[in-house]
Scaffold this motif. Structure first.
Motif, PDB file in Angstrom:
ATOM      1  N   LEU A   9      15.896 100.131  81.701  1.00 35.13           N
ATOM      2  CA  LEU A   9      15.058  99.186  80.970  1.00 35.13           C
ATOM      3  C   LEU A   9      15.902  98.256  80.118  1.00 35.13           C
ATOM      4  O   LEU A   9      15.710  97.028  80.119  1.00 35.13           O
ATOM      5  CB  LEU A   9      14.062  99.951  80.100  1.00 35.13           C
ATOM      6  CG  LEU A   9      13.138  99.101  79.207  1.00 35.13           C
ATOM      7  CD1 LEU A   9      12.276  98.191  80.072  1.00 35.13           C
ATOM      8  CD2 LEU A   9      12.281  99.989  78.332  1.00 35.13           C
ATOM      9  N   SER A  12      17.743  95.795  82.275  1.00 39.58           N
ATOM     10  CA  SER A  12      16.846  94.778  82.819  1.00 39.58           C
ATOM     11  C   SER A  12      16.513  93.729  81.762  1.00 39.58           C
ATOM     12  O   SER A  12      16.482  92.522  82.044  1.00 39.58           O
ATOM     13  CB  SER A  12      15.563  95.428  83.347  1.00 39.58           C
ATOM     14  OG  SER A  12      15.851  96.346  84.373  1.00 39.58           O
ATOM     15  N   ILE A 163      10.859  85.987  85.606  1.00 44.36           N
ATOM     16  CA  ILE A 163      10.237  87.091  84.869  1.00 44.36           C
ATOM     17  C   ILE A 163       9.499  88.027  85.815  1.00 44.36           C
ATOM     18  O   ILE A 163       9.605  89.261  85.723  1.00 44.36           O
ATOM     19  CB  ILE A 163       9.277  86.544  83.797  1.00 44.36           C
ATOM     20  CG1 ILE A 163      10.081  85.855  82.680  1.00 44.36           C
ATOM     21  CG2 ILE A 163       8.419  87.660  83.201  1.00 44.36           C
ATOM     22  CD1 ILE A 163       9.229  85.122  81.660  1.00 44.36           C
ATOM     23  N   ILE A 164       8.752  87.436  86.758  1.00 39.66           N
ATOM     24  CA  ILE A 164       8.000  88.268  87.713  1.00 39.66           C
ATOM     25  C   ILE A 164       8.964  89.106  88.555  1.00 39.66           C
ATOM     26  O   ILE A 164       8.773  90.317  88.751  1.00 39.66           O
ATOM     27  CB  ILE A 164       7.116  87.379  88.603  1.00 39.66           C
ATOM     28  CG1 ILE A 164       6.000  86.749  87.766  1.00 39.66           C
ATOM     29  CG2 ILE A 164       6.521  88.205  89.753  1.00 39.66           C
ATOM     30  CD1 ILE A 164       5.183  85.726  88.513  1.00 39.66           C
ATOM     31  N   THR A 166      11.995  89.960  87.787  1.00 41.85           N
ATOM     32  CA  THR A 166      12.646  90.948  86.926  1.00 41.85           C
ATOM     33  C   THR A 166      11.749  92.158  86.688  1.00 41.85           C
ATOM     34  O   THR A 166      12.201  93.312  86.727  1.00 41.85           O
ATOM     35  CB  THR A 166      13.033  90.315  85.587  1.00 41.85           C
ATOM     36  OG1 THR A 166      13.916  89.212  85.824  1.00 41.85           O
ATOM     37  CG2 THR A 166      13.717  91.331  84.680  1.00 41.85           C
ATOM     38  N   LEU A 167      10.454  91.906  86.434  1.00 42.95           N
ATOM     39  CA  LEU A 167       9.517  93.000  86.215  1.00 42.95           C
ATOM     40  C   LEU A 167       9.370  93.867  87.462  1.00 42.95           C
ATOM     41  O   LEU A 167       9.318  95.101  87.378  1.00 42.95           O
ATOM     42  CB  LEU A 167       8.151  92.458  85.784  1.00 42.95           C
ATOM     43  CG  LEU A 167       8.097  91.825  84.386  1.00 42.95           C
ATOM     44  CD1 LEU A 167       6.721  91.224  84.121  1.00 42.95           C
ATOM     45  CD2 LEU A 167       8.439  92.851  83.318  1.00 42.95           C
ATOM     46  N   LEU A 170      12.409  95.864  87.737  1.00 37.61           N
ATOM     47  CA  LEU A 170      12.407  96.900  86.717  1.00 37.61           C
ATOM     48  C   LEU A 170      11.576  98.102  87.149  1.00 37.61           C
ATOM     49  O   LEU A 170      12.002  99.253  87.032  1.00 37.61           O
ATOM     50  CB  LEU A 170      11.867  96.335  85.400  1.00 37.61           C
ATOM     51  CG  LEU A 170      11.715  97.350  84.250  1.00 37.61           C
ATOM     52  CD1 LEU A 170      13.060  97.963  83.895  1.00 37.61           C
ATOM     53  CD2 LEU A 170      11.085  96.676  83.036  1.00 37.61           C
ATOM     54  N   VAL A 171      10.385  97.816  87.686  1.00 33.30           N
ATOM     55  CA  VAL A 171       9.522  98.902  88.164  1.00 33.30           C
ATOM     56  C   VAL A 171      10.211  99.664  89.297  1.00 33.30           C
ATOM     57  O   VAL A 171      10.234 100.904  89.314  1.00 33.30           O
ATOM     58  CB  VAL A 171       8.158  98.356  88.612  1.00 33.30           C
ATOM     59  CG1 VAL A 171       7.326  99.464  89.272  1.00 33.30           C
ATOM     60  CG2 VAL A 171       7.397  97.790  87.423  1.00 33.30           C
TER      61      VAL A 171
END
Length: 515
Positions: A9, A12, A163-164, A166-167, A170-171
Motif C-alpha cells: 500500500l 503504491s 489513479i484508476i 494504480t487502484l 493496488l488491489v
C-alpha cells in the motif's frame, strides 16, 4: 501478511503520487514545446511573413484563423514590430496592443521563447517566435497559446486514468501479496520467524549431541548438514563441508544413488577409508518429491563391542541362574531324602553330583587354559542341565593359550552363541543332546558344535548369518551374525551343514596367525 500488504500500500501511494506529479509536469512541458514549435512554423510561413511585413491585418488574420482551425491551439495571435495585433481569435481586439508583456525578447532580440502569462483570454502557456522579412529583420511576432484551464482538464483526464490503474494494481498487489503470504507460511509450516530461529538452534544442538555421524545432501548432491561426530568418525579435517559435493568428500558414498532410487537403506555395512561403518540412509521427501538424502553412521566396532558385552552379561546371568536352579533342585531332593530317613541315597546323590562336577572341572583344568573360556563352558554345561539337555564335550578336546589375534572376549562370544543356538534348535524338536569339540592342533583352532534341531532349509543357508534373521521369535538373529563377523575379522571360515539324521553342524576354522 499484514506487514506485506501495508508495504504494498505504501509503495503504491508513493509511486502513484510520483506518477501523478510527473505526469502533470510532463504534459505541461510537452504542450509548451508544441506551442513554440507551432509558433516557429507559422512564423516561417511565406504568406505570413509577407502579410506581417506589409502590416496587412486582414490577410494575416485570415491565414491565422485557418491555421487555428487546423490545430489544437487555444489561440494564435500575430503582432507587428510594435506589438499591435494583426490577428486575434476575437476580431474586436485586432489593432490593439498585445497583452502579457513577454514580447521584448522576441521583437528586440529575435529569440524564440516559452512563457506563462495572463493575456486577454486568460492565463496561458505560450510559444512565441519572431517573424523575419526577406532581409532578416524582425517585423513581427507569432504567439501560439494553450489556456491553462484547458491544460488542467487534459492533465486531470490523464491523472484519472493513472489513479484508476494504480487502484487496480493496488488491489491486485494486495491479493497477490496475500496469496504469496499464504504460500510462504505453508512452506514454513505456519511458523513465525522466532519459532524458525528456535528450531534451528534446537536442530544444531541435537546434531551435536548425537554420537552417530550425520551428513545430509540436497538434490544436487551438495552437503547441507553435518555434525562433529561425522567429522571425527570419517576424519574429514577442519575444512568446511557445507556446499561441497558429497563425491568430493566421500567418493564411494551411495547417497547420490538414493536420490534416484528413493529406497532407504538400513544397517548397511561399508568400509570407508579403512573404517568399518554401519550406515543408515534415508531419502528426504518434500511434497512427495525427493529433495535430498540424510545418512547416519557409526563405527561397526563400537556396535559390535556393545553387542558382545550384552552377550557376555546374558551368558553370565544364564550361568548363574542355571547353577542356582540346579543346586536348588538338588538341595530339595537331598532334603526330602533326609526327611525320609534315606541317608544312604542322599549321600549317593551328593557323591554323584560331586563326581559330575569334579569330572567337568578336572577336564576344564586339563584341557582349557583360559579361565574365562572355562567359566563360559561350565556355565553352558549347567545351563544345559537346567534346560533338560545334555552337553556332550569331546574328552579329546583341547584349547591351549589363545593366540594374540584372538581375544578371550571373542572366543567366549563364539562358543557361547554357537551353544545358545544349538540349545534353542534342540529344544524346538524335543531332543536332548548337543555335542561340542575343540582342537588347536595345527595352524587353526577348530570348534565344532552339533545340535539335534530341525536343520537348516536349503533357501536359508545364504541368510543364516544375516543380522536379524531367525527361525525363532522376532527380535532374535544376533548371535550367529556376531559369530560370522568375528570369524570374518579373524580371517577364518564358518562351515554349516545338515547332519544325516536331524540337526546341523557349525564348524569354525580360526587361524592362529592373521596375515
Amino acid at each position: 501478511m499484514i506487514v506485506l500488504c501495508l508495504l504494498v500500500l505504501v509503495q503504491s501511494v508513493v509511486l502513484g503520487g510520483f506518477a501523478l506529479r510527473h505526469l502533470g509536469d510532463s504534459l505541461e512541458e510537452q504542450i509548451a514545446q508544441r506551442a513554440v514549435q507551432l509558433a516557429s512554423m507559422i512564423a516561417q510561413t511565406p504568406s505570413i511573413r509577407r502579410a506581417v511585413a506589409a502590416n496587412d491585418a486582414d490577410t494575416t488574420n485570415r491565414i491565422a484563423s485557418e491555421l487555428r482551425d487546423a490545430t489544437d491551439a487555444s489561440f494564435i495571435s500575430i503582432g507587428n514590430i510594435d506589438g499591435i495585433r494583426l490577428s486575434h481569435p476575437v476580431p474586436d481586439r485586432i489593432g490593439k496592443p498585445m497583452v502579457g508583456g513577454d514580447n521584448y525578447a522576441v521583437l528586440k532580440e529575435g529569440r524564440t521563447i516559452i512563457s506563462a502569462a495572463t493575456g486577454s483570454l486568460g492565463p496561458s502557456i505560450r510559444g512565441k517566435a519572431p517573424v523575419f522579412n526577406d532581409i532578416g529583420e524582425v517585423v513581427g511576432v507569432v504567439s501560439v497559446g494553450y489556456l491553462t484551464n484547458e491544460i488542467d482538464n487534459t492533465v486531470l483526464t490523464y491523472q484519472r486514468i493513472v489513479i484508476i490503474v494504480t487502484l487496480v494494481l493496488l488491489v491486485l498487489s494486495v491479493l497477490i501479496a496475500s496469496w504469496i503470504g499464504r504460500r510462504f507460511r505453508a512452506a514454513i509450516f505456519d511458523l513465525e520467524p522466532h519459532e524458525i530461529a528456535t528450531l534451528f538452534e534446537e536442530r544444531n544442538a541435537t546434531l551435536e549431541s548425537v554420537r552417530e555421524g550425520i551428513i545430509a545432501i540436497n538434490r544436487q548432491g551438495l552437503i547441507t548438514t553435518f555434525n562433529r561426530a561425522a567429522i571425527d568418525t570419517l576424519d574429514l579435517g577442519s575444512e568446511p563441508l557445507t556446499g561441497r559435493h558429497i563425491r568430493e568428500v566421500l567418493p564411494e558414498s551411495r547417497m547420490p544413488a538414493l536420490l534416484e532410487s528413493g529406497e532407504p537403506e538400513f544397517d548397511k555395512e561399508m568400509v570407508v577409508d579403512g573404517r568399518h561403518l554401519v550406515i543408515n540412509r534415508i531419502p528426504i521427501r518434500v511434497h512427495g518429491k525427493i529433495s535430498g538424502v540424510v545418512a547416519s553412521f557409526r563405527e561397526r566396532d563400537e556396535l559390535t563391542m556393545v553387542s558382545r558385552r550384552l552377550t557376555r552379561i546374558r551368558q553370565y546371568a544364564d550361568s548363574l541362574r542355571s547353577q542356582a536352579h540346579e543346586y536348588a533342585n538338588k538341595l530339595h531332593t537331598i532334603a526330602g531324602l533326609i526327611q525320609l530317613d534315606k541317608s544312604d541315597e542322599a549321600l549317593e546323590l551328593i557323591g554323584q553330583e560331586t563326581r559330575d562336577h569334579q569330572a567337568m572341572l578336572r577336564w576344564l583344568v586339563d584341557s582349557v587354559d583360559d579361565p574365562v573360556v572355562s567359566g563360559c563352558l561350565l556355565g553352558k554345561f549347567n545351563r544345559a542341565h537346567e534346560l533338560g539337555l545334555h552337553l556332550d564335550i569331546d574328552e579329546d578336546s583341547h584349547l591351549g593359550p589363545l593366540p594374540a589375534a584372538i581375544s578371550t572376549e571373542r572366543m567366549v562370544t563364539l562358543i557361547g552363541n554357537l551353544l545358545d543356538n544349538a540349545f534353542d534348535a534342540t529344544l524346538s524338536e524335543g531332543n536332548r543332546r548337543i555335542s561340542l569339540s575343540m582342537t588347536d592342533i595345527g595352524q587353526d583352532i577348530i570348534i565344532e558344535v552339533e545340535d539335534q534341531g530341525p536343520g537348516i532349509e536349503d533357501d536359508d543357508f545364504a541368510r543364516v548369518f544375516e543380522r536379524g534373521f531367525s527361525s525363532k521369535a522376532e527380535g532374535r538373529g544376533i548371535g550367529l551374525h556376531l559369530v560370522k563377523e568375528i570369524v570374518s575379522d579373524l580371517g577364518g571360515e564358518v562351515v554349516v551343514e545338515n547332519l544325516a539324521g536331524k540337526g546341523a553342524r557349525f564348524t569354525l576354522y580360526l587361524p592362529k596367525e592373521t596375515h
